[in-house]
Design an enzyme around this catalytic site. Structure first.
Site, short mmCIF file in Angstrom:
data_model
loop_
_atom_site.label_atom_id
_atom_site.label_comp_id
_atom_site.label_asym_id
_atom_site.label_seq_id
_atom_site.Cartn_x
_atom_site.Cartn_y
_atom_site.Cartn_z
CB CYS A 17 -0.94 0.00 1.21
SG CYS A 17 -2.25 -1.24 1.08
CE LYS A 20 -4.40 2.64 -0.37
NZ LYS A 20 -5.32 3.04 0.71
CB VAL A 45 -16.28 9.40 -3.91
CG1 VAL A 45 -14.85 9.89 -3.81
CG2 VAL A 45 -16.56 8.92 -5.34
N GLY A 46 -14.96 8.36 -1.06
CA GLY A 46 -14.44 8.89 0.19
C GLY A 46 -14.46 7.95 1.36
CG ASP A 47 -16.37 5.15 4.20
OD1 ASP A 47 -15.52 4.43 4.73
OD2 ASP A 47 -17.30 5.69 4.83
CG ASP A 65 -6.68 -2.44 -1.89
OD1 ASP A 65 -5.54 -2.35 -2.35
OD2 ASP A 65 -7.10 -1.76 -0.95
N GLY A 136 -11.49 -14.06 -12.44
CA GLY A 136 -10.93 -12.72 -12.34
C GLY A 136 -10.40 -12.24 -13.67
CG HIS A 137 -9.02 -8.77 -16.34
ND1 HIS A 137 -9.40 -9.25 -17.57
CD2 HIS A 137 -8.24 -7.69 -16.59
CE1 HIS A 137 -8.87 -8.48 -18.53
NE2 HIS A 137 -8.16 -7.53 -17.95
#
Length: 328
Positions: A17, A20, A45-47, A65, A136-137
């Site tokens: 992380c 980021k 948005v924002g949480d 993530d 998944g991808h």
């Protein structure tokens, strides 16, 4: 070089992380990019994750993530990345239901058997969480990356939100800090820190259940923006000031020593620079502040309220002007 001797962290510019996009840059990037407002979009948005109300008195919680390797062992990297992705659902007070893999892999550089080990680690983390995993991808990528998109379920009336902090409540932290500096040291030296791995592969499930049982309504998980960065977001969104008792904050063994030896992710220093205008640091020195801003990977929950079995590291007080953070 064989697959067994390849160090995954050497094939990425950063790790976990700490990779980021810096929070200040990210806020500018997404400013105004919100979808249409509806009554059913409970959290946007924002949480930590998006939450949508559905029929039957339930809510869908959705998140994604992924990041570059934080450890050299492929299987462990997969477990950590999946545990971290699942954490966003727990941070909202939900239960993961189904996940899909997100994999970027340098096909001509790293052998496919290492990618398989990454995916095996992720599958084991999902299995431990009781979360279905369905495909998944994947893409051919210059750097290895792995994570998950996770969908969960929750009670729309009992969510843990990042904007619901109330003055007068204590602050509880459910995992120790210092993962960023230890991961930085691991990348540079190859040293393995078993306690750090154990922390990063521990699901936040039990902490989330305990927080809800204790009546908590506000929480976030502590990841790439560090304790101070994520706490600033909560305090700002909730209209309160957060006071951190630096002496009460737990750290993984070896974190302070690694900091003294100079192993600090660039993301940790960027986190501190971002919150400094809103911070009353008191008598805390720069090293203490760097640790409090240290970029965590698969960190714990920061809960507004007392959660039995976990340490209280501060309190929430009425807003003090522009100051959202106080370290004492």
């Amino acid at each position: 070089m064989t697959a067994a001797t390849m160090r995954l962290t050497q094939y990425a510019h950063g790790g976990g992380c700490a990779c980021k996009i810096p929070p200040g840059e990210l806020e500018e990037m997404v400013a105004g990019l919100t979808g249409p407002a509806t009554d059913d979009l409970l959290v946007g948005v924002g949480d930590d994750a998006a939450v949508v109300r559905i029929e039957g008195g339930r809510a869908v919680i959705a998140t994604a993530d992924f990041f570059t390797p934080v450890v050299d062992d492929a299987y462990t990297f997969g477990r950590i990345a999946a545990t971290n992705a699942l954490s966003d659902v727990y941070a909202m007070g939900g239960t993961p239901l189904v996940a899909v893999n997100l994999l970027g892999w340098p096909r001509g550089v790293l052998p496919p058997e290492l990618a398989r080990e990454v995916l095996r680690g992720g599958a084991d983390a999902a299995r431990e969480a009781g979360c279905h995993l369905g495909g998944g991808h994947s893409i051919d990528d210059p750097e290895p990356k792995y994570g998950m998109a996770v969908t969960g379920l929750g009670d729309p009336d009992r969510l843990l939100r990042g904007d619901a902090a109330v003055a007068g409540l204590p602050l509880t932290l459910t995992k120790p800090l210092g993962l960023g500096v230890l991961n930085n040291r691991h990348k540079a030296t190859g040293e393995v820190f078993e306690e750090a791995i154990a922390v990063m592969t521990t699901l936040n499930r039990d902490a989330s259940v305990a927080a809800l049982a204790a009546g908590a309504r506000c929480a976030t998980d502590v990841t790439g923006f560090g304790l101070l960065g994520h706490l600033h977001e909560v305090a700002r969104a909730s209209g309160v000031t957060a006071v951190v008792d630096a002496s009460a904050v737990p750290y993984v063994d070896g974190a302070r020593r690694s900091l003294a030896d100079g192993f600090v992710p660039g993301g940790s220093r960027r986190n501190l620079d971002w919150v400094r205008p809103f911070l009353d640091a008191g008598a805390a020195d720069e090293d203490e502040l760097v640790l409090l801003a240290d970029a965590q990977t698969s960190g714990g929950l920061l809960v507004a309220g007392e959660v039995p079995g976990y340490p209280v590291v501060g309190e929430l007080v009425p807003r003090r002007g522009e100051t959202t953070l106080v370290v004492r």
